[in-house]
Design a protein around this motif. Sequence first.
Motif, PDB file in Angstrom:
ATOM      1  N   VAL A   1      39.127 -33.438  61.476  1.00  0.00           N
ATOM      2  CA  VAL A   1      38.446 -32.140  61.415  1.00  0.00           C
ATOM      3  C   VAL A   1      39.489 -31.048  61.583  1.00  0.00           C
ATOM      4  CG1 VAL A   1      36.631 -30.679  62.353  1.00  0.00           C
ATOM      5  CG2 VAL A   1      36.387 -33.178  62.437  1.00  0.00           C
ATOM      6  N   SER A   2      39.656 -30.229  60.547  1.00  0.00           N
ATOM      7  CA  SER A   2      40.649 -29.161  60.587  1.00  0.00           C
ATOM      8  C   SER A   2      39.997 -27.833  60.249  1.00  0.00           C
ATOM      9  CB  SER A   2      41.779 -29.430  59.581  1.00  0.00           C
ATOM     10  OG  SER A   2      42.741 -28.393  59.612  1.00  0.00           O
ATOM     11  N   GLY A   3      40.457 -26.788  60.885  1.00  0.00           N
ATOM     12  CA  GLY A   3      39.972 -25.460  60.561  1.00  0.00           C
ATOM     13  C   GLY A   3      40.888 -24.760  59.579  1.00  0.00           C
ATOM     14  N   THR A   4      40.417 -23.653  59.029  1.00  0.00           N
ATOM     15  CA  THR A   4      41.282 -22.796  58.228  1.00  0.00           C
ATOM     16  C   THR A   4      42.021 -21.808  59.114  1.00  0.00           C
ATOM     17  OG1 THR A   4      39.478 -21.220  57.843  1.00  0.00           O
ATOM     18  CG2 THR A   4      39.781 -22.991  56.210  1.00  0.00           C
ATOM     19  N   GLY A   5      41.717 -21.842  60.412  1.00  0.00           N
ATOM     20  CA  GLY A   5      42.356 -20.963  61.383  1.00  0.00           C
ATOM     21  C   GLY A   5      41.801 -21.283  62.756  1.00  0.00           C
ATOM     22  N   THR A   6      41.964 -20.346  63.691  1.00  0.00           N
ATOM     23  CA  THR A   6      41.487 -20.567  65.053  1.00  0.00           C
ATOM     24  C   THR A   6      40.196 -19.799  65.319  1.00  0.00           C
ATOM     25  OG1 THR A   6      42.813 -18.712  65.876  1.00  0.00           O
ATOM     26  CG2 THR A   6      43.841 -20.883  65.893  1.00  0.00           C
ATOM     27  N   GLU A   7      39.467 -20.271  66.330  1.00  0.00           N
ATOM     28  CA  GLU A   7      38.249 -19.593  66.780  1.00  0.00           C
ATOM     29  C   GLU A   7      37.227 -19.414  65.658  1.00  0.00           C
ATOM     30  OE1 GLU A   7      37.876 -19.091  69.991  1.00  0.00           O
ATOM     31  OE2 GLU A   7      39.915 -19.830  70.322  1.00  0.00           O
ATOM     32  N   ILE A   8      37.010 -20.477  64.912  1.00  0.00           N
ATOM     33  CA  ILE A   8      36.046 -20.393  63.805  1.00  0.00           C
ATOM     34  C   ILE A   8      34.908 -21.401  63.948  1.00  0.00           C
ATOM     35  CG2 ILE A   8      37.686 -19.445  62.145  1.00  0.00           C
ATOM     36  CD1 ILE A   8      38.034 -22.257  61.029  1.00  0.00           C
TER      37      ILE A   8
ATOM     38  N   GLY B   1      37.913 -13.136  53.677  1.00  0.00           N
ATOM     39  CA  GLY B   1      39.143 -13.875  53.890  1.00  0.00           C
ATOM     40  C   GLY B   1      38.980 -15.372  53.820  1.00  0.00           C
ATOM     41  N   THR B   2      37.733 -15.842  53.888  1.00  0.00           N
ATOM     42  CA  THR B   2      37.544 -17.291  53.939  1.00  0.00           C
ATOM     43  C   THR B   2      37.831 -17.976  52.602  1.00  0.00           C
ATOM     44  OG1 THR B   2      36.090 -19.010  54.803  1.00  0.00           O
ATOM     45  CG2 THR B   2      35.078 -17.395  53.332  1.00  0.00           C
ATOM     46  N   LEU B   3      37.629 -17.283  51.486  1.00  0.00           N
ATOM     47  CA  LEU B   3      37.872 -17.915  50.191  1.00  0.00           C
ATOM     48  C   LEU B   3      39.345 -18.277  50.040  1.00  0.00           C
ATOM     49  CD1 LEU B   3      35.658 -15.728  47.815  1.00  0.00           C
ATOM     50  CD2 LEU B   3      35.106 -17.924  48.890  1.00  0.00           C
ATOM     51  N   ASN B   4      40.219 -17.338  50.362  1.00  0.00           N
ATOM     52  CA  ASN B   4      41.649 -17.600  50.249  1.00  0.00           C
ATOM     53  C   ASN B   4      42.092 -18.681  51.225  1.00  0.00           C
ATOM     54  OD1 ASN B   4      44.440 -16.772  49.321  1.00  0.00           O
ATOM     55  ND2 ASN B   4      44.622 -16.372  51.516  1.00  0.00           N
ATOM     56  N   ALA B   5      41.685 -18.575  52.480  1.00  0.00           N
ATOM     57  CA  ALA B   5      42.118 -19.533  53.493  1.00  0.00           C
ATOM     58  C   ALA B   5      41.609 -20.937  53.190  1.00  0.00           C
ATOM     59  CB  ALA B   5      41.639 -19.084  54.872  1.00  0.00           C
TER      60      ALA B   5
ATOM     61  N   THR C   1      43.892 -24.261  52.158  1.00  0.00           N
ATOM     62  CA  THR C   1      43.787 -25.522  52.897  1.00  0.00           C
ATOM     63  C   THR C   1      43.488 -26.680  51.951  1.00  0.00           C
ATOM     64  OG1 THR C   1      43.030 -24.357  54.883  1.00  0.00           O
ATOM     65  CG2 THR C   1      42.561 -26.710  54.746  1.00  0.00           C
ATOM     66  N   ALA C   2      42.560 -26.468  51.019  1.00  0.00           N
ATOM     67  CA  ALA C   2      42.238 -27.512  50.048  1.00  0.00           C
ATOM     68  C   ALA C   2      43.447 -27.838  49.177  1.00  0.00           C
ATOM     69  CB  ALA C   2      41.064 -27.072  49.176  1.00  0.00           C
TER      70      ALA C   2
END
Length: 240
Positions: free
Chosen positions: A7-14, A147-151, A155-156
């Motif tokens: 399980v990986s995030g695209t960043g922190t605190e999400i 910002g989520t589309l780019n991040a 990641t993908a």
Amino acid sequence: MAEVLVVSGTGTEIGKTVVTAAVAASAGAAGRSVAVLKPAQTGMAPDEPGDAAEVVRLAGPSVTALELARYPEPLAPDTAARRSGLATLSPAAVAEAATRLARTHDLVLVEGAGGLLVRFDEAGHTLADAARLLGAPTLVVAPAGLGTLNATALTAEALRARGLTALGVVIGSWPAAPDLASRCNLADLPEVSGLPLLGAVPEGSGALPPDRFRAAAPAWLSPALSGTWSAAAFLTTWPA
């Protein structure tokens, strides 16, 4: 051997820990034994409950929790280890621990620290290296807003460049009153990232009483994650 899921995030605190707990709760409700592995916990004192303990609190005491390393400062594991004078963590150690848990559990969830390419040691190894050693797919947790589309696409792309399998995307904290960007992102995420939407966990879910959390969790996740959530139905509920 059990299924191992990174399980990986695209960043922190999400919402990564809450999503991990929801996956654990849904799997448990489906009759599967679950373990959660937190390779590196940062930003907490030795006596504070970490992310793995939070998963157990929400998903239930039947979940096995294991934390491999803890560093006091809220930094990337490699930096936090160097600053504290503690040993760093290798991908081999993460893979060995997950493999050991897989011998006695149906599902092992390996929750990373921050994003996929956060450094774990001096050699620049990351969660992606542990996923490669395990041959495990990665579940990407992403925020809903701008910002989520780019991040998520980055990641993908990083997973594909390393020959790793991405299972899909779960939105870690879906707003009670989503703005236009969030609603549009819901429809755009699969196209931009090339990954299916596998769930949306409502914001504030981590504050629910544990029994209510466990009862609700399957409705937040798709059948691929032992839940009942439907991306098509959810998109109809929140049209862009």
